[in-house]
Enzyme design. Structure first.
Site, PDB file in Angstrom:
ATOM      1  N   GLY A  14       0.843  -1.211   0.000  1.00  0.00           N
ATOM      2  CA  GLY A  14       0.000   0.000   0.000  1.00  0.00           C
ATOM      3  C   GLY A  14       0.869   1.248   0.000  1.00  0.00           C
ATOM      4  N   ARG A  75       1.152  -5.295  -4.998  1.00  0.00           N
ATOM      5  CA  ARG A  75       1.329  -6.445  -4.096  1.00  0.00           C
ATOM      6  C   ARG A  75       1.474  -7.649  -5.022  1.00  0.00           C
ATOM      7  NH1 ARG A  75      -3.005  -3.704  -0.672  1.00  0.00           N
ATOM      8  NH2 ARG A  75      -1.824  -2.875   1.077  1.00  0.00           N
ATOM      9  N   ASP A 106       5.342  -4.669   6.210  1.00  0.00           N
ATOM     10  CA  ASP A 106       5.937  -5.939   6.631  1.00  0.00           C
ATOM     11  C   ASP A 106       5.849  -7.045   5.570  1.00  0.00           C
ATOM     12  OD1 ASP A 106       3.259  -6.112   7.030  1.00  0.00           O
ATOM     13  OD2 ASP A 106       3.367  -6.781   9.119  1.00  0.00           O
ATOM     14  N   THR A 129       4.084   2.987   5.472  1.00  0.00           N
ATOM     15  CA  THR A 129       2.672   2.609   5.573  1.00  0.00           C
ATOM     16  C   THR A 129       1.988   3.608   6.491  1.00  0.00           C
ATOM     17  OG1 THR A 129       1.090   1.035   6.532  1.00  0.00           O
ATOM     18  CG2 THR A 129       3.344   0.864   7.325  1.00  0.00           C
ATOM     19  N   ASP A 131      -0.354   2.962   8.442  1.00  0.00           N
ATOM     20  CA  ASP A 131      -0.896   2.299   9.639  1.00  0.00           C
ATOM     21  C   ASP A 131      -0.017   2.401  10.886  1.00  0.00           C
ATOM     22  OD1 ASP A 131      -3.014   1.583   8.119  1.00  0.00           O
ATOM     23  OD2 ASP A 131      -2.572  -0.555   8.052  1.00  0.00           O
ATOM     24  N   ASP A 133       2.200   0.356  11.861  1.00  0.00           N
ATOM     25  CA  ASP A 133       2.120  -0.942  12.558  1.00  0.00           C
ATOM     26  C   ASP A 133       3.398  -1.758  12.414  1.00  0.00           C
ATOM     27  OD1 ASP A 133       1.853  -1.362   9.855  1.00  0.00           O
ATOM     28  OD2 ASP A 133       0.220  -2.807  10.019  1.00  0.00           O
ATOM     29  N   ARG A 175      -6.149  -1.677   9.394  1.00  0.00           N
ATOM     30  CA  ARG A 175      -6.701  -3.028   9.236  1.00  0.00           C
ATOM     31  C   ARG A 175      -6.541  -3.836  10.513  1.00  0.00           C
ATOM     32  NH1 ARG A 175      -4.302  -5.069   3.929  1.00  0.00           N
ATOM     33  NH2 ARG A 175      -2.532  -4.154   4.997  1.00  0.00           N
TER      34      ARG A 175
HETATM   35  O1  F6P Z   1      -1.828  -1.020   5.067  1.00  0.00           O
HETATM   36  C1  F6P Z   1      -2.310   0.229   4.774  1.00  0.00           C
HETATM   37  C2  F6P Z   1      -3.782   0.178   4.444  1.00  0.00           C
HETATM   38  O2  F6P Z   1      -4.111   1.494   4.074  1.00  0.00           O
HETATM   39  C3  F6P Z   1      -4.700  -0.348   5.526  1.00  0.00           C
HETATM   40  O3  F6P Z   1      -5.013   0.583   6.532  1.00  0.00           O
HETATM   41  C4  F6P Z   1      -5.901  -0.749   4.724  1.00  0.00           C
HETATM   42  O4  F6P Z   1      -6.632  -1.730   5.395  1.00  0.00           O
HETATM   43  C5  F6P Z   1      -5.284  -1.290   3.482  1.00  0.00           C
HETATM   44  O5  F6P Z   1      -4.046  -0.649   3.332  1.00  0.00           O
HETATM   45  C6  F6P Z   1      -6.116  -1.134   2.251  1.00  0.00           C
HETATM   46  O6  F6P Z   1      -5.506  -1.813   1.208  1.00  0.00           O
HETATM   47  P1  F6P Z   1      -5.940  -1.705  -0.325  1.00  0.00           P
HETATM   48  O7  F6P Z   1      -5.398  -0.431  -0.859  1.00  0.00           O
HETATM   49  O8  F6P Z   1      -5.333  -2.894  -0.961  1.00  0.00           O
HETATM   50  O9  F6P Z   1      -7.426  -1.716  -0.345  1.00  0.00           O
END
Ligand code: F6P
Length: 328
Positions: A14, A75, A106, A129, A131, A133, A175
């Protein structure tokens, strides 16, 4: 000192604000140290396909202030297979790349570690990121910007909530963790903050909302982390539950979603990205590998990637206590 002549840089997973500033820092540090730098488009996908671009100090002009990532992100499913990683290794070989810097979360670091085990290509990770995290750093790139974006949005929701005397559930990203929710909730003056790390239960939520009505508050904001499941309920189910059990409230839900991932990085994220990029390149030159850059007590640090992907970040419980006091 390692004999590093060519370094690749890419963004993976992300995206987050500050990734461009980190790319810029890696590219310019390479230029400063007279190391050839190559950008890889779309993370591991681009590595497998050999989607590379030569980069010099001028390739990263005017990107420090830009959200997203000029190298794009992905990804990659293929990189999870041995065959995919073999293809990636071949491509690095064709381009004579000695080492790489991966900017991501991660999942991206786990891939890099596996790749290093199999093919021994040195790498350093930069945590990117929103998050926050990732174990081994107080701040990940993009977290500070995402907080500011979320707070700005919640402030706007407060205006309309207050005009209509409504209760808003505002879902923010996160998440698995509640760092964005806890900090933006505190910063925006939320009545309650619901995070995955602590299920405080539905009774407490109702009690707190009743109490705030009784104290004369006419509108309220509850900030909910995306990954929160208070008694198994998502944000829409929480809304229904409150409507049913506290009909005095006119309730709405607002999911902030991906807007939190975009926008110009804050000054904090730009400075952090610049510091981490320099550290990443210098570490590779010093012969270090399999580390992640981090910031702890305002010092740029290195944490072994194996620890960064295993460890868990902790919620600052003091912030929960402060938020409780603030809602008096
Ligand atoms: O990991 C970062 C994040 O923004 C999370 O908070 C969220 O759940 C996820 O990515 C969303 O991912 P995507 O862009 O694949 O929908």
């Amino acid at each position: 000192m390692a004999n590093i002549k060519k370094i690749a840089v890419f963004t993976s997973g992300g995206d987050s604000p500050g990734m461009n500033a980190a790319i810029r820092s890696v590219v310019r540090t390479c230029a400063y140290l007279r190391i050839v730098c190559v950008g890889i488009y779309r993370g591991y996908e681009g590595m497998i396909e050999g989607d590379f671009v030569s980069m010099n100090a001028r390739s990263v002009n005017n990107i420090i202030n830009k959200g997203g990532t000029i190298l794009k992100s992905a990804r990659s499913k293929e990189f999870r297979t041995k065959k995919g990683r073999e293809k990636a290794y071949e491509q690095l070989g064709f381009s004579m790349i000695d080492a790489f810097v991966v900017i991501g979360g991660d999942g991206s670091f786990t891939g890099a570690l596996q790749f290093n085990k199999e093919f021994n290509v040195p790498f350093i990770g930069i945590p990117g990121t929103i998050d926050n995290d990732i174990f081994g750093t107080r701040y990940t790139l993009g977290f500070d910007t995402a907080l500011n974006t979320a707070v700005e949005a919640i402030d706007k929701i407060r205006d309309t909530a207050s005009s209509h005397r409504r209760l808003f559930f505002v879902e923010v990203m996160g998440r698995d963790v509640g760092h964005i929710a806890l900090n933006s909730g505190l910063g925006a003056g939320a009545e309650e903050i619901l995070i995955p790390e602590e299920d405080l239960g539905l009774e407490r939520l109702l009690k707190s909302l009743k109490r705030s009505k009784a104290r004369g508050k006419t509108s309220s904001i509850v900030v909910v982390a995306e990954g929160d499941r208070t008694r198994g309920k998502n944000v829409y189910e929480l809304k229904e539950y409150v409507e049913k059990n506290l009909p005095i409230y006119d309730v709405r839900v607002c999911v902030l979603g991906h807007m939190q991932r975009g926008g110009a990085p804050s000054c904090y994220d730009r400075v952090l990205a610049s510091r981490m990029g320099v550290k990443a390149v210098e570490s590779l030159v010093e012969g270090k590998t399999n580390f992640m850059t981090g910031i702890i007590d305002n010092q740029i640090t290195l944490t072994p990637i194996s620890e960064a992907i295993k460890g868990k970040t902790k919620i600052d419980k003091e912030l929960i206590r402060i938020s409780d006091i603030m809602t008096t």
